[in-house]
Design a protein around this motif. Structure first.
Motif, PDB file in Angstrom:
ATOM      1  N   ALA A 199       1.538  68.005  40.255  1.00 13.19           N
ATOM      2  CA  ALA A 199       2.277  68.216  39.017  1.00 13.19           C
ATOM      3  C   ALA A 199       1.781  67.291  37.915  1.00 13.19           C
ATOM      4  N   PRO A 200       1.936  67.689  36.655  1.00  7.12           N
ATOM      5  CA  PRO A 200       1.593  66.787  35.543  1.00  7.12           C
ATOM      6  C   PRO A 200       2.285  65.438  35.708  1.00  7.12           C
ATOM      7  N   GLY A 201       1.600  64.381  35.335  1.00  4.74           N
ATOM      8  CA  GLY A 201       2.141  63.036  35.480  1.00  4.74           C
ATOM      9  C   GLY A 201       1.822  62.394  36.804  1.00  4.74           C
ATOM     10  N   ARG A 202       1.112  63.113  37.704  1.00  5.60           N
ATOM     11  CA  ARG A 202       0.798  62.534  39.010  1.00  5.60           C
ATOM     12  C   ARG A 202      -0.050  61.276  38.861  1.00  5.60           C
ATOM     13  N   GLY A 203      -0.971  61.256  37.907  1.00  5.07           N
ATOM     14  CA  GLY A 203      -1.811  60.073  37.723  1.00  5.07           C
ATOM     15  C   GLY A 203      -0.994  58.839  37.415  1.00  5.07           C
ATOM     16  N   GLU A 204      -0.037  58.972  36.509  1.00  5.16           N
ATOM     17  CA  GLU A 204       0.834  57.847  36.157  1.00  5.16           C
ATOM     18  C   GLU A 204       1.658  57.408  37.353  1.00  5.16           C
ATOM     19  N   ARG A 205       2.155  58.369  38.123  1.00  4.76           N
ATOM     20  CA  ARG A 205       2.958  58.028  39.306  1.00  4.76           C
ATOM     21  C   ARG A 205       2.108  57.317  40.357  1.00  4.76           C
ATOM     22  N   ALA A 206       0.883  57.778  40.558  1.00  5.42           N
ATOM     23  CA  ALA A 206       0.001  57.154  41.550  1.00  5.42           C
ATOM     24  C   ALA A 206      -0.342  55.726  41.156  1.00  5.42           C
ATOM     25  N   LEU A 207      -0.594  55.497  39.871  1.00  6.44           N
ATOM     26  CA  LEU A 207      -0.895  54.144  39.404  1.00  6.44           C
ATOM     27  C   LEU A 207       0.324  53.231  39.562  1.00  6.44           C
ATOM     28  N   ALA A 208       1.510  53.769  39.305  1.00  3.46           N
ATOM     29  CA  ALA A 208       2.733  52.975  39.463  1.00  3.46           C
ATOM     30  C   ALA A 208       2.949  52.614  40.931  1.00  3.46           C
ATOM     31  N   GLU A 209       2.673  53.552  41.826  1.00  2.00           N
ATOM     32  CA  GLU A 209       2.798  53.281  43.261  1.00  2.00           C
ATOM     33  C   GLU A 209       1.860  52.149  43.677  1.00  2.00           C
ATOM     34  N   ALA A 210       0.628  52.197  43.191  1.00  3.26           N
ATOM     35  CA  ALA A 210      -0.352  51.161  43.537  1.00  3.26           C
ATOM     36  C   ALA A 210       0.066  49.803  42.984  1.00  3.26           C
ATOM     37  N   ALA A 211       0.615  49.793  41.759  1.00  2.21           N
ATOM     38  CA  ALA A 211       1.056  48.539  41.152  1.00  2.21           C
ATOM     39  C   ALA A 211       2.224  47.936  41.931  1.00  2.21           C
ATOM     40  N   ARG A 212       3.176  48.782  42.355  1.00  2.91           N
ATOM     41  CA  ARG A 212       4.309  48.281  43.141  1.00  2.91           C
ATOM     42  C   ARG A 212       3.839  47.723  44.474  1.00  2.91           C
ATOM     43  N   ALA A 213       2.906  48.414  45.114  1.00  7.89           N
ATOM     44  CA  ALA A 213       2.397  47.947  46.403  1.00  7.89           C
ATOM     45  C   ALA A 213       1.705  46.596  46.264  1.00  7.89           C
ATOM     46  N   GLU A 214       1.012  46.411  45.160  1.00  5.63           N
ATOM     47  CA  GLU A 214       0.322  45.131  44.941  1.00  5.63           C
ATOM     48  C   GLU A 214       1.329  44.007  44.738  1.00  5.63           C
ATOM     49  N   LEU A 215       2.409  44.285  44.008  1.00 10.60           N
ATOM     50  CA  LEU A 215       3.430  43.266  43.765  1.00 10.60           C
ATOM     51  C   LEU A 215       4.172  42.906  45.043  1.00 10.60           C
ATOM     52  N   GLU A 216       4.364  43.905  45.908  1.00  7.18           N
ATOM     53  CA  GLU A 216       5.134  43.692  47.137  1.00  7.18           C
ATOM     54  C   GLU A 216       4.293  43.148  48.285  1.00  7.18           C
ATOM     55  N   ALA A 217       2.976  43.127  48.116  1.00  8.14           N
ATOM     56  CA  ALA A 217       2.100  42.659  49.193  1.00  8.14           C
ATOM     57  C   ALA A 217       2.311  41.163  49.414  1.00  8.14           C
ATOM     58  N   PRO A 218       2.369  40.713  50.666  1.00  9.28           N
ATOM     59  CA  PRO A 218       2.533  39.275  50.929  1.00  9.28           C
ATOM     60  C   PRO A 218       1.323  38.501  50.440  1.00  9.28           C
ATOM     61  N   PRO A 219       1.526  37.303  49.922  1.00  8.49           N
ATOM     62  CA  PRO A 219       0.390  36.511  49.433  1.00  8.49           C
ATOM     63  C   PRO A 219      -0.545  36.136  50.574  1.00  8.49           C
ATOM     64  N   THR A 220      -1.808  36.123  50.280  1.00  9.05           N
ATOM     65  CA  THR A 220      -2.783  35.725  51.294  1.00  9.05           C
ATOM     66  C   THR A 220      -2.776  34.216  51.433  1.00  9.05           C
ATOM     67  N   GLN A 221      -2.850  33.766  52.662  1.00  6.07           N
ATOM     68  CA  GLN A 221      -2.823  32.344  52.921  1.00  6.07           C
ATOM     69  C   GLN A 221      -4.232  31.804  53.038  1.00  6.07           C
ATOM     70  N   ALA A 222      -4.458  30.666  52.443  1.00  4.71           N
ATOM     71  CA  ALA A 222      -5.765  30.030  52.540  1.00  4.71           C
ATOM     72  C   ALA A 222      -5.994  29.536  53.976  1.00  4.71           C
ATOM     73  N   ALA A 223      -7.239  29.573  54.381  1.00 11.41           N
ATOM     74  CA  ALA A 223      -7.567  29.108  55.728  1.00 11.41           C
ATOM     75  C   ALA A 223      -7.299  27.617  55.841  1.00 11.41           C
ATOM     76  N   PRO A 224      -6.722  27.170  56.973  1.00  5.41           N
ATOM     77  CA  PRO A 224      -6.418  25.738  57.126  1.00  5.41           C
ATOM     78  C   PRO A 224      -7.700  24.908  57.149  1.00  5.41           C
ATOM     79  N   GLU A 225      -7.599  23.721  56.594  1.00  7.35           N
ATOM     80  CA  GLU A 225      -8.729  22.806  56.598  1.00  7.35           C
ATOM     81  C   GLU A 225      -8.625  21.879  57.814  1.00  7.35           C
ATOM     82  N   PHE A 226      -9.764  21.652  58.422  1.00  7.11           N
ATOM     83  CA  PHE A 226      -9.793  20.777  59.597  1.00  7.11           C
ATOM     84  C   PHE A 226     -10.631  19.555  59.265  1.00  7.11           C
ATOM     85  N   SER A 227     -10.158  18.451  59.713  1.00 13.43           N
ATOM     86  CA  SER A 227     -10.923  17.222  59.527  1.00 13.43           C
ATOM     87  C   SER A 227     -11.384  16.723  60.868  1.00 13.43           C
ATOM     88  N   GLY A 228     -12.322  15.886  60.828  1.00 13.67           N
ATOM     89  CA  GLY A 228     -12.780  15.341  62.101  1.00 13.67           C
ATOM     90  C   GLY A 228     -14.268  15.199  62.127  1.00 13.67           C
TER      91      GLY A 228
END
Length: 228
Positions: A199-228
Protein backbone atom coordinates in the motif's frame (compact mmCIF):
# COMPACT_ATOMS: atom_id res chain seq x y z
CA UNK A 1 40.70 9.62 13.63
CA UNK A 2 39.48 13.24 13.82
CA UNK A 3 41.18 13.97 10.50
CA UNK A 4 39.51 10.94 8.90
CA UNK A 5 36.08 11.97 10.25
CA UNK A 6 36.58 15.47 8.86
CA UNK A 7 37.45 14.05 5.45
CA UNK A 8 34.30 11.89 5.48
CA UNK A 9 32.16 14.91 6.38
CA UNK A 10 33.77 17.03 3.66
CA UNK A 11 33.16 14.37 1.03
CA UNK A 12 29.53 14.14 2.10
CA UNK A 13 29.06 17.92 1.92
CA UNK A 14 30.53 17.96 -1.59
CA UNK A 15 28.34 15.06 -2.67
CA UNK A 16 25.16 16.72 -1.40
CA UNK A 17 26.08 20.06 -2.97
CA UNK A 18 26.79 18.38 -6.29
CA UNK A 19 23.47 16.53 -6.17
CA UNK A 20 21.62 19.81 -5.64
CA UNK A 21 23.41 21.48 -8.57
CA UNK A 22 22.91 18.47 -10.84
CA UNK A 23 19.22 18.37 -9.96
CA UNK A 24 18.79 22.06 -10.77
CA UNK A 25 20.87 22.23 -13.95
CA UNK A 26 21.50 18.71 -15.25
CA UNK A 27 24.93 17.25 -15.93
CA UNK A 28 25.96 19.34 -18.94
CA UNK A 29 25.05 22.74 -17.49
CA UNK A 30 26.35 22.04 -13.97
CA UNK A 31 29.59 23.86 -13.17
CA UNK A 32 32.27 22.92 -10.70
CA UNK A 33 32.31 26.55 -9.51
CA UNK A 34 28.62 26.27 -8.58
CA UNK A 35 29.28 23.07 -6.64
CA UNK A 36 32.22 24.68 -4.81
CA UNK A 37 30.08 27.66 -3.87
CA UNK A 38 27.23 25.45 -2.66
CA UNK A 39 29.57 23.21 -0.64
CA UNK A 40 31.74 26.10 0.61
CA UNK A 41 34.94 24.13 0.04
CA UNK A 42 38.10 24.78 -1.92
CA UNK A 43 38.83 23.37 -5.35
CA UNK A 44 41.67 21.38 -3.78
CA UNK A 45 39.28 19.76 -1.30
CA UNK A 46 36.89 18.76 -4.08
CA UNK A 47 39.59 17.27 -6.28
CA UNK A 48 41.07 15.44 -3.30
CA UNK A 49 37.88 13.36 -3.18
CA UNK A 50 36.77 13.41 -6.84
CA UNK A 51 38.98 13.44 -9.94
CA UNK A 52 36.51 15.20 -12.25
CA UNK A 53 32.92 16.35 -12.70
CA UNK A 54 32.18 12.96 -14.26
CA UNK A 55 33.65 11.13 -11.26
CA UNK A 56 31.55 13.30 -8.96
CA UNK A 57 28.39 12.67 -11.00
CA UNK A 58 28.98 8.91 -10.93
CA UNK A 59 29.36 9.04 -7.13
CA UNK A 60 26.02 10.87 -6.91
CA UNK A 61 24.41 8.21 -9.12
CA UNK A 62 25.90 5.40 -7.03
CA UNK A 63 24.31 6.97 -3.93
CA UNK A 64 20.96 5.52 -5.04
CA UNK A 65 22.10 2.12 -3.79
CA UNK A 66 25.14 2.90 -1.62
CA UNK A 67 23.27 5.42 0.54
CA UNK A 68 20.17 3.25 0.95
CA UNK A 69 19.09 3.13 4.62
CA UNK A 70 19.13 -0.22 6.42
CA UNK A 71 15.98 -2.35 6.25
CA UNK A 72 14.58 -4.78 8.78
CA UNK A 73 14.38 -8.45 7.81
CA UNK A 74 10.77 -9.37 7.04
CA UNK A 75 8.79 -12.58 7.42
CA UNK A 76 8.64 -12.77 3.60
CA UNK A 77 11.71 -12.05 1.51
CA UNK A 78 9.41 -10.62 -1.18
CA UNK A 79 8.35 -7.96 1.32
CA UNK A 80 11.97 -6.91 1.58
CA UNK A 81 12.08 -6.57 -2.20
CA UNK A 82 8.95 -4.44 -2.22
CA UNK A 83 10.36 -2.33 0.59
CA UNK A 84 13.41 -1.52 -1.55
CA UNK A 85 11.23 0.25 -4.09
CA UNK A 86 8.81 1.82 -1.62
CA UNK A 87 11.63 3.17 0.55
CA UNK A 88 13.26 4.62 -2.56
CA UNK A 89 10.02 6.42 -3.41
CA UNK A 90 10.03 7.90 0.09
CA UNK A 91 13.68 8.92 -0.20
CA UNK A 92 13.01 10.65 -3.51
CA UNK A 93 10.53 12.94 -1.76
CA UNK A 94 12.80 13.81 1.18
CA UNK A 95 16.46 13.30 0.19
CA UNK A 96 18.11 15.90 -2.11
CA UNK A 97 20.96 13.47 -2.80
CA UNK A 98 18.53 10.92 -4.24
CA UNK A 99 16.75 13.59 -6.30
CA UNK A 100 20.03 14.71 -7.85
CA UNK A 101 20.99 11.10 -8.49
CA UNK A 102 17.70 10.39 -10.28
CA UNK A 103 18.04 13.54 -12.41
CA UNK A 104 21.44 12.32 -13.58
CA UNK A 105 20.20 8.78 -14.23
CA UNK A 106 17.18 9.83 -16.28
CA UNK A 107 18.61 12.92 -17.99
CA UNK A 108 19.35 12.21 -21.66
CA UNK A 109 21.87 15.08 -21.93
CA UNK A 110 25.53 14.34 -21.34
CA UNK A 111 25.86 11.20 -23.43
CA UNK A 112 29.40 10.57 -22.18
CA UNK A 113 28.15 9.93 -18.65
CA UNK A 114 27.71 6.21 -18.02
CA UNK A 115 24.33 5.80 -16.33
CA UNK A 116 24.15 2.03 -16.72
CA UNK A 117 25.71 1.32 -13.35
CA UNK A 118 22.64 2.41 -11.39
CA UNK A 119 20.32 0.15 -13.37
CA UNK A 120 22.78 -2.75 -13.10
CA UNK A 121 23.06 -2.29 -9.32
CA UNK A 122 19.29 -2.17 -8.82
CA UNK A 123 18.76 -5.20 -11.06
CA UNK A 124 21.44 -7.19 -9.24
CA UNK A 125 19.91 -6.29 -5.86
CA UNK A 126 16.41 -7.33 -6.95
CA UNK A 127 17.77 -10.53 -8.50
CA UNK A 128 19.38 -11.53 -5.19
CA UNK A 129 16.17 -10.90 -3.28
CA UNK A 130 14.02 -12.81 -5.79
CA UNK A 131 16.48 -15.70 -5.91
CA UNK A 132 16.39 -16.07 -2.12
CA UNK A 133 12.60 -15.69 -2.12
CA UNK A 134 12.34 -18.49 -4.66
CA UNK A 135 14.61 -20.70 -2.57
CA UNK A 136 12.26 -20.12 0.38
CA UNK A 137 9.25 -21.20 -1.68
CA UNK A 138 7.69 -17.71 -1.84
CA UNK A 139 7.84 -17.43 -5.63
CA UNK A 140 5.83 -19.21 -8.30
CA UNK A 141 7.69 -21.96 -10.17
CA UNK A 142 7.70 -20.21 -13.57
CA UNK A 143 9.41 -17.05 -12.29
CA UNK A 144 12.99 -16.41 -13.47
CA UNK A 145 14.53 -14.01 -10.92
CA UNK A 146 16.80 -12.24 -13.42
CA UNK A 147 13.94 -11.58 -15.84
CA UNK A 148 11.55 -10.38 -13.14
CA UNK A 149 14.21 -8.15 -11.58
CA UNK A 150 14.91 -6.51 -14.94
CA UNK A 151 11.18 -6.00 -15.53
CA UNK A 152 10.63 -4.39 -12.12
CA UNK A 153 13.61 -2.05 -12.42
CA UNK A 154 12.72 -1.08 -15.99
CA UNK A 155 9.06 -0.43 -15.15
CA UNK A 156 10.01 1.56 -12.05
CA UNK A 157 12.42 3.71 -14.06
CA UNK A 158 9.78 4.27 -16.73
CA UNK A 159 7.22 5.40 -14.17
CA UNK A 160 9.78 7.71 -12.60
CA UNK A 161 10.65 9.24 -15.95
CA UNK A 162 6.98 9.73 -16.85
CA UNK A 163 6.23 11.45 -13.53
CA UNK A 164 9.24 13.76 -13.86
CA UNK A 165 8.12 14.76 -17.36
CA UNK A 166 4.70 15.60 -15.93
CA UNK A 167 6.14 17.43 -12.93
CA UNK A 168 4.52 14.91 -10.63
CA UNK A 169 7.48 13.17 -8.98
CA UNK A 170 5.76 13.33 -5.59
CA UNK A 171 3.27 10.77 -6.92
CA UNK A 172 5.94 8.07 -7.16
CA UNK A 173 4.88 6.47 -3.89
CA UNK A 174 1.36 5.79 -5.17
CA UNK A 175 2.55 4.70 -8.61
CA UNK A 176 5.20 2.36 -7.13
CA UNK A 177 2.47 0.81 -5.00
CA UNK A 178 0.35 0.25 -8.13
CA UNK A 179 3.33 -1.31 -9.92
CA UNK A 180 3.89 -3.90 -7.18
CA UNK A 181 0.17 -4.63 -6.86
CA UNK A 182 0.07 -5.46 -10.58
CA UNK A 183 3.30 -7.48 -10.73
CA UNK A 184 3.28 -9.46 -7.49
CA UNK A 185 0.23 -11.65 -8.31
CA UNK A 186 2.33 -13.08 -11.16
CA UNK A 187 5.33 -13.60 -8.86
CA UNK A 188 4.26 -14.61 -5.35
CA UNK A 189 2.56 -17.81 -4.26
CA UNK A 190 -0.98 -17.06 -2.94
CA UNK A 191 -0.13 -17.54 0.73
CA UNK A 192 2.72 -15.04 0.56
CA UNK A 193 0.84 -12.61 -1.69
CA UNK A 194 -1.89 -12.25 0.93
CA UNK A 195 0.59 -11.04 3.55
CA UNK A 196 2.49 -8.48 1.45
CA UNK A 197 2.17 -4.78 2.31
CA UNK A 198 2.21 -2.92 -1.01
CA UNK A 199 0.00 0.00 0.00
CA UNK A 200 1.07 3.64 -0.44
CA UNK A 201 3.16 4.81 2.50
CA UNK A 202 4.87 1.44 2.94
CA UNK A 203 8.30 3.07 2.54
CA UNK A 204 7.65 5.48 5.41
CA UNK A 205 6.31 2.66 7.58
CA UNK A 206 9.33 0.44 6.84
CA UNK A 207 11.75 3.23 7.72
CA UNK A 208 9.86 3.90 10.96
CA UNK A 209 10.03 0.20 11.86
CA UNK A 210 13.80 0.19 11.30
CA UNK A 211 14.24 3.35 13.39
CA UNK A 212 12.23 1.88 16.29
CA UNK A 213 14.23 -1.34 16.16
CA UNK A 214 17.47 0.61 16.31
CA UNK A 215 16.29 2.60 19.34
CA UNK A 216 15.13 -0.55 21.13
CA UNK A 217 18.28 -2.55 20.40
CA UNK A 218 20.41 -3.21 23.51
CA UNK A 219 23.66 -1.25 23.58
CA UNK A 220 26.73 -3.15 22.53
CA UNK A 221 29.20 -3.76 25.29
CA UNK A 222 32.86 -3.07 24.82
CA UNK A 223 35.16 -6.05 25.15
CA UNK A 224 36.71 -6.31 28.64
CA UNK A 225 40.31 -5.23 28.98
CA UNK A 226 42.78 -7.64 30.51
CA UNK A 227 45.97 -6.70 32.20
CA UNK A 228 48.88 -8.83 32.98
Amino acid sequence: MAKQDRAIRTRRVILEAAAAVFEEHGYEAAKITDILARAEVTKGALYFHFESKEDLALAVIDAQVVEAPPQLPQAAKLQEGIDIGMIFANRLMHDPLVRGSVRLTLDQAGAQLNRGGAYANWTELHTRVLTEAKARGEVLAHVVPEETASLIVGAYAGINMMLRARGASSDLDRQASALYRHIMPSVAVPGVLAMLDMAPGRGERALAEAARAELEAPPTQAAPEFSG
